[in-house]
Design a protein around this motif. Structure first.
Motif, PDB file in Angstrom:
ATOM      1  N   ILE A 293       0.923  -1.125  -0.028  1.00  0.00           N
ATOM      2  CA  ILE A 293       0.036  -0.020   0.021  1.00  0.00           C
ATOM      3  C   ILE A 293       0.845   1.219   0.134  1.00  0.00           C
ATOM      4  N   GLY A 294       0.776   2.185  -0.887  1.00  0.00           N
ATOM      5  CA  GLY A 294       1.552   3.015  -1.385  1.00  0.00           C
ATOM      6  C   GLY A 294       2.678   2.761  -2.304  1.00  0.00           C
ATOM      7  N   ALA A 295       2.310   1.681  -3.004  1.00  0.00           N
ATOM      8  CA  ALA A 295       3.024   1.139  -4.051  1.00  0.00           C
ATOM      9  C   ALA A 295       4.071   2.177  -4.921  1.00  0.00           C
ATOM     10  N   PRO A 296       3.349   3.114  -5.494  1.00  0.00           N
ATOM     11  CA  PRO A 296       3.973   4.179  -6.329  1.00  0.00           C
ATOM     12  C   PRO A 296       5.103   5.153  -5.938  1.00  0.00           C
ATOM     13  N   GLY A 297       4.986   5.133  -4.385  1.00  0.00           N
ATOM     14  CA  GLY A 297       5.852   5.948  -3.785  1.00  0.00           C
ATOM     15  C   GLY A 297       7.511   5.530  -3.638  1.00  0.00           C
ATOM     16  N   ARG A 298       8.262   6.117  -2.998  1.00  0.00           N
ATOM     17  CA  ARG A 298       9.916   6.006  -3.328  1.00  0.00           C
ATOM     18  C   ARG A 298      10.000   4.554  -2.669  1.00  0.00           C
ATOM     19  N   MET A 299       9.328   4.368  -1.234  1.00  0.00           N
ATOM     20  CA  MET A 299       9.498   3.262  -0.153  1.00  0.00           C
ATOM     21  C   MET A 299       8.752   2.055  -1.151  1.00  0.00           C
ATOM     22  N   GLY A 300       7.538   2.504  -1.564  1.00  0.00           N
ATOM     23  CA  GLY A 300       6.621   1.480  -2.154  1.00  0.00           C
ATOM     24  C   GLY A 300       7.364   0.663  -3.326  1.00  0.00           C
TER      25      GLY A 300
ATOM     26  N   VAL B 141      -1.219  -0.880  -4.441  1.00  0.00           N
ATOM     27  CA  VAL B 141      -2.212  -0.053  -3.843  1.00  0.00           C
ATOM     28  C   VAL B 141      -1.825   1.449  -3.939  1.00  0.00           C
ATOM     29  N   GLY B 142      -2.348   2.412  -4.736  1.00  0.00           N
ATOM     30  CA  GLY B 142      -2.205   3.762  -4.834  1.00  0.00           C
ATOM     31  C   GLY B 142      -3.260   4.479  -3.995  1.00  0.00           C
ATOM     32  N   ARG B 143      -2.928   5.910  -3.907  1.00  0.00           N
ATOM     33  CA  ARG B 143      -3.992   6.944  -3.186  1.00  0.00           C
ATOM     34  C   ARG B 143      -5.285   6.665  -3.871  1.00  0.00           C
ATOM     35  N   GLY B 144      -6.347   6.688  -3.514  1.00  0.00           N
ATOM     36  CA  GLY B 144      -7.667   6.712  -4.311  1.00  0.00           C
ATOM     37  C   GLY B 144      -8.105   5.687  -4.506  1.00  0.00           C
TER      38      GLY B 144
ATOM     39  N   LEU C 268       3.296   1.762   3.309  1.00  0.00           N
ATOM     40  CA  LEU C 268       4.290   2.973   3.160  1.00  0.00           C
ATOM     41  C   LEU C 268       3.641   4.027   2.544  1.00  0.00           C
ATOM     42  N   THR C 269       2.540   4.625   3.461  1.00  0.00           N
ATOM     43  CA  THR C 269       1.804   5.708   2.610  1.00  0.00           C
ATOM     44  C   THR C 269       2.303   7.016   3.320  1.00  0.00           C
ATOM     45  N   VAL C 270       1.064   7.580   4.050  1.00  0.00           N
ATOM     46  CA  VAL C 270       1.519   9.066   4.283  1.00  0.00           C
ATOM     47  C   VAL C 270       1.289   9.030   5.819  1.00  0.00           C
TER      48      VAL C 270
ATOM     49  N   ILE D 249       3.285  -2.076   9.154  1.00  0.00           N
ATOM     50  CA  ILE D 249       3.087  -0.739   8.902  1.00  0.00           C
ATOM     51  C   ILE D 249       4.295   0.006   9.214  1.00  0.00           C
ATOM     52  N   GLY D 250       5.036   0.612   8.068  1.00  0.00           N
ATOM     53  CA  GLY D 250       6.172   1.096   7.892  1.00  0.00           C
ATOM     54  C   GLY D 250       5.996   2.529   8.056  1.00  0.00           C
ATOM     55  N   THR D 251       4.701   3.059   7.926  1.00  0.00           N
ATOM     56  CA  THR D 251       4.332   4.332   7.685  1.00  0.00           C
ATOM     57  C   THR D 251       4.654   5.104   8.922  1.00  0.00           C
ATOM     58  N   SER D 252       4.979   6.349   9.015  1.00  0.00           N
ATOM     59  CA  SER D 252       5.333   7.150  10.009  1.00  0.00           C
ATOM     60  C   SER D 252       4.010   7.307  10.993  1.00  0.00           C
ATOM     61  N   GLY D 253       4.263   7.707  12.315  1.00  0.00           N
ATOM     62  CA  GLY D 253       3.142   8.392  13.122  1.00  0.00           C
ATOM     63  C   GLY D 253       1.984   7.389  13.740  1.00  0.00           C
TER      64      GLY D 253
ATOM     65  N   VAL E 139       4.473  -3.044  13.806  1.00  0.00           N
ATOM     66  CA  VAL E 139       4.559  -1.565  13.228  1.00  0.00           C
ATOM     67  C   VAL E 139       5.818  -1.195  13.462  1.00  0.00           C
ATOM     68  N   VAL E 140       6.460  -0.538  12.245  1.00  0.00           N
ATOM     69  CA  VAL E 140       8.050  -0.608  12.353  1.00  0.00           C
ATOM     70  C   VAL E 140       8.187   1.020  11.860  1.00  0.00           C
ATOM     71  N   PRO E 141       8.500   1.834  13.092  1.00  0.00           N
ATOM     72  CA  PRO E 141       8.924   3.127  12.687  1.00  0.00           C
ATOM     73  C   PRO E 141      10.079   3.248  11.740  1.00  0.00           C
ATOM     74  N   ASN E 142      10.959   2.318  12.021  1.00  0.00           N
ATOM     75  CA  ASN E 142      12.485   2.377  11.190  1.00  0.00           C
ATOM     76  C   ASN E 142      12.683   1.000  10.846  1.00  0.00           C
ATOM     77  N   PHE E 143      12.968   0.375   9.546  1.00  0.00           N
ATOM     78  CA  PHE E 143      13.441  -0.794   9.469  1.00  0.00           C
ATOM     79  C   PHE E 143      14.758  -0.915   9.358  1.00  0.00           C
ATOM     80  N   SER E 144      15.679  -0.110   9.696  1.00  0.00           N
ATOM     81  CA  SER E 144      17.056  -0.114   9.594  1.00  0.00           C
ATOM     82  C   SER E 144      17.880  -0.893  10.801  1.00  0.00           C
TER      83      SER E 144
ATOM     84  N   HIS F  69      11.860  16.862   1.103  1.00  0.00           N
ATOM     85  CA  HIS F  69      10.510  16.182   0.831  1.00  0.00           C
ATOM     86  C   HIS F  69       9.782  15.581   1.876  1.00  0.00           C
ATOM     87  N   LYS F  70      10.496  15.200   3.098  1.00  0.00           N
ATOM     88  CA  LYS F  70       9.893  14.754   3.971  1.00  0.00           C
ATOM     89  C   LYS F  70       8.786  15.392   4.770  1.00  0.00           C
ATOM     90  N   LYS F  71       7.514  14.870   4.666  1.00  0.00           N
ATOM     91  CA  LYS F  71       6.316  15.228   4.922  1.00  0.00           C
ATOM     92  C   LYS F  71       6.087  15.440   6.504  1.00  0.00           C
ATOM     93  N   ASP F  72       6.698  14.357   7.291  1.00  0.00           N
ATOM     94  CA  ASP F  72       6.173  14.705   8.664  1.00  0.00           C
ATOM     95  C   ASP F  72       7.206  15.080   9.293  1.00  0.00           C
TER      96      ASP F  72
HETATM   97  N1  LIG Z   1       9.776   2.690   8.463  1.00  0.00           N
HETATM   98  C1  LIG Z   1      10.867   3.114   7.828  1.00  0.00           C
HETATM   99  O1  LIG Z   1      11.988   2.576   7.966  1.00  0.00           O
HETATM  100  C2  LIG Z   1      10.334   4.028   6.833  1.00  0.00           C
HETATM  101  C3  LIG Z   1      11.665   4.497   6.035  1.00  0.00           C
HETATM  102  C4  LIG Z   1      11.299   5.469   5.144  1.00  0.00           C
HETATM  103  C5  LIG Z   1      10.020   6.266   4.843  1.00  0.00           C
HETATM  104  N2  LIG Z   1       9.002   5.732   5.831  1.00  0.00           N
HETATM  105  C6  LIG Z   1       7.896   6.429   5.867  1.00  0.00           C
HETATM  106  O2  LIG Z   1       7.135   5.594   4.774  1.00  0.00           O
HETATM  107  C7  LIG Z   1       6.069   6.546   4.316  1.00  0.00           C
HETATM  108  C8  LIG Z   1       6.256   6.453   2.815  1.00  0.00           C
HETATM  109  O3  LIG Z   1       7.444   7.086   2.385  1.00  0.00           O
HETATM  110  P1  LIG Z   1       7.926   7.507   0.877  1.00  0.00           P
HETATM  111  O4  LIG Z   1       9.213   8.274   1.283  1.00  0.00           O
HETATM  112  O5  LIG Z   1       7.807   6.247   0.083  1.00  0.00           O
HETATM  113  O6  LIG Z   1       6.759   8.567   0.490  1.00  0.00           O
HETATM  114  P2  LIG Z   1       6.097   8.923  -0.861  1.00  0.00           P
HETATM  115  O7  LIG Z   1       7.105   8.778  -1.884  1.00  0.00           O
HETATM  116  O8  LIG Z   1       5.355  10.069  -0.641  1.00  0.00           O
HETATM  117  O9  LIG Z   1       4.999   7.593  -1.211  1.00  0.00           O
HETATM  118  C9  LIG Z   1       3.817   7.379  -0.381  1.00  0.00           C
HETATM  119  C10 LIG Z   1       2.816   6.961  -1.341  1.00  0.00           C
HETATM  120  O10 LIG Z   1       1.705   6.579  -0.827  1.00  0.00           O
HETATM  121  C11 LIG Z   1       0.730   7.089  -1.609  1.00  0.00           C
HETATM  122  N3  LIG Z   1      -0.399   7.175  -0.582  1.00  0.00           N
HETATM  123  C12 LIG Z   1      -0.718   8.351   0.062  1.00  0.00           C
HETATM  124  N4  LIG Z   1      -2.012   7.895   0.840  1.00  0.00           N
HETATM  125  C13 LIG Z   1      -2.400   6.898   0.377  1.00  0.00           C
HETATM  126  C14 LIG Z   1      -3.469   5.955   0.596  1.00  0.00           C
HETATM  127  N5  LIG Z   1      -4.448   6.400   1.660  1.00  0.00           N
HETATM  128  N6  LIG Z   1      -3.487   4.818   0.212  1.00  0.00           N
HETATM  129  C15 LIG Z   1      -2.683   4.475  -0.764  1.00  0.00           C
HETATM  130  N7  LIG Z   1      -1.641   5.002  -1.042  1.00  0.00           N
HETATM  131  C16 LIG Z   1      -1.362   6.355  -0.631  1.00  0.00           C
HETATM  132  C17 LIG Z   1       1.376   8.291  -2.097  1.00  0.00           C
HETATM  133  O11 LIG Z   1       0.459   8.849  -3.115  1.00  0.00           O
HETATM  134  P3  LIG Z   1       0.533  10.341  -3.640  1.00  0.00           P
HETATM  135  O12 LIG Z   1       1.705  10.525  -4.095  1.00  0.00           O
HETATM  136  O13 LIG Z   1      -0.865  10.563  -4.312  1.00  0.00           O
HETATM  137  O14 LIG Z   1       0.259  11.120  -2.236  1.00  0.00           O
HETATM  138  C18 LIG Z   1       2.515   7.914  -2.559  1.00  0.00           C
HETATM  139  O15 LIG Z   1       2.469   7.080  -3.904  1.00  0.00           O
HETATM  140  C19 LIG Z   1       6.049   7.855   5.189  1.00  0.00           C
HETATM  141  O16 LIG Z   1       5.373   7.754   6.111  1.00  0.00           O
HETATM  142  C20 LIG Z   1       7.633   7.770   5.360  1.00  0.00           C
HETATM  143  O17 LIG Z   1       7.939   8.621   6.694  1.00  0.00           O
HETATM  144  C21 LIG Z   1       9.158   4.739   6.795  1.00  0.00           C
END
Ligand SMILES: NC(=O)c1ccc[n+]([C@@H]2O[C@H](COP(=O)([O-])OP(=O)(O)OC[C@H]3O[C@@H](n4cnc5c(N)ncnc54)[C@H](OP(=O)(O)O)[C@@H]3O)[C@@H](O)[C@H]2O)c1
Length: 237
Positions: A12-19, A38-41, A59-61, A81-85, A107-112, A141-144
């Motif tokens: 979930i969040g597959a189109p993003g950087r982490m995804g 799975v992407g947004r929407g 790995l979403t928002v 859940i790798g997503t922050s917060g 729930v994994v705030p950081n995978f490293s 770029h970091k949102k949170d």
């Molecule tokens: N646990 C860890 O080790 C670790 C490491 C790095 C990052 N993170 C966290 O992982 C998350 C993703 O990071 P990232 O750098 O990959 O961010 P990113 O590049 O912004 O990717 C997030 C992706 O999720 C999509 N998205 C947003 N809301 C969604 C929803 N409700 N359902 C499905 N997809 C959704 C976004 O779509 P849009 O582009 O349309 O918004 C985007 O494609 C962040 O919370 C970040 O802080 C965690």
């Protein structure tokens, strides 16, 4: 679940950087298969049911992780859940729901690996140094803000001190172009400062943790917090 079976994973969040990184990583595994991107929407529930996913890697928002975890558990899917917060309270609620349903996740705030070891050292140091502050530095770029990793580190240090989390460890957030992801924890004592620092140079540092978390979650009971249990249980590499 058979321990040698192929695990069906929805990202979930597959189109993003982490995804994108996670999908490429999972495609190279013989025991894990990406069955939904799975992407947004998109409707998360529909995607999970249609793909017959067993595991969901979120790995979403920041802020979306807990609700996504709840939806997954309601549908019998084990969340990572790798997503922050995701707060401690939200984590506890996910844990309860999972146990009610005989499921597990993480729930994994950081995978490293390096961040996990930094946090262990911080827990130890926090017991002896009452004054400590965290400086977390990320690209623009970091949102949170503060980062989920910094919040998690502060929570772990407060727990090690048996103190309230609130205000126990101040966090300073820097967002600048050129930075990737670094965290320094400074402990101040009489005539000395101890600095513990982790530097990230690429997303490769998350790969071992993502795989360990998914494999661990596929047979865990309850939703724990942090990559430690998965690394301890399965070995790091
Ligand atoms: N646990 C860890 O080790 C670790 C490491 C790095 C990052 N993170 C966290 O992982 C998350 C993703 O990071 P990232 O750098 O990959 O961010 P990113 O590049 O912004 O990717 C997030 C992706 O999720 C999509 N998205 C947003 N809301 C969604 C929803 N409700 N359902 C499905 N997809 C959704 C976004 O779509 P849009 O582009 O349309 O918004 C985007 O494609 C962040 O919370 C970040 O802080 C965690």
């Amino acid at each position: 679940m058979n321990s040698s079976a192929l695990r069906r994973v929805a990202v979930i969040g597959a189109p993003g950087r982490m995804g994108r990184m996670a999908c490429a990583l999972l495609e190279a595994q013989t025991d894990l298969a990406v069955v939904a991107r799975v992407g947004r929407g998109e409707d998360l529930g529909d995607a999970l049911v249609r793909s017959e996913a067993e595991l969901g890697l979120d790995l979403t928002v920041a802020g979306a992780g807990a609700a996504h975890g709840e939806r997954m558990l309601e549908l019998g899917v084990r969340p990572v859940i790798g997503t922050s917060g995701v707060s401690l309270d939200e984590n506890r609620a996910l844990d309860e729901l999972a146990r009610e349903r005989g499921l597990g996740g993480l729930v994994v705030p950081n995978f490293s690996l390096g961040v996990w070891l930094l946090q262990r050292a911080c827990e130890e140091a926090a017991r002896f140094f009452p004054d400590a502050e965290i400086v977390e530095m990320h690209g623009k770029h970091k949102k949170d803000k503060p980062s989920g990793t910094a919040l998690d580190t502060a929570e772990r240090m407060a727990a090690a001190r048996d103190a309230e989390v609130e205000g126990s460890v101040p966090i300073h957030s820097v967002r600048l172009p050129g930075l990737y992801s670094n965290q320094e924890v400074m402990f101040g004592g009489l005539g000395e400062v101890l600095r513990l620092r982790h530097e990230t140079y690429s997303m490769q540092c998350f790969e071992a943790g993502i795989l360990a978390a998914l494999r661990y979650a596929s047979r865990a009971l309850g939703v724990g917090r942090g990559i430690g249990a998965a690394f301890e249980d399965l070995g790091v590499r």
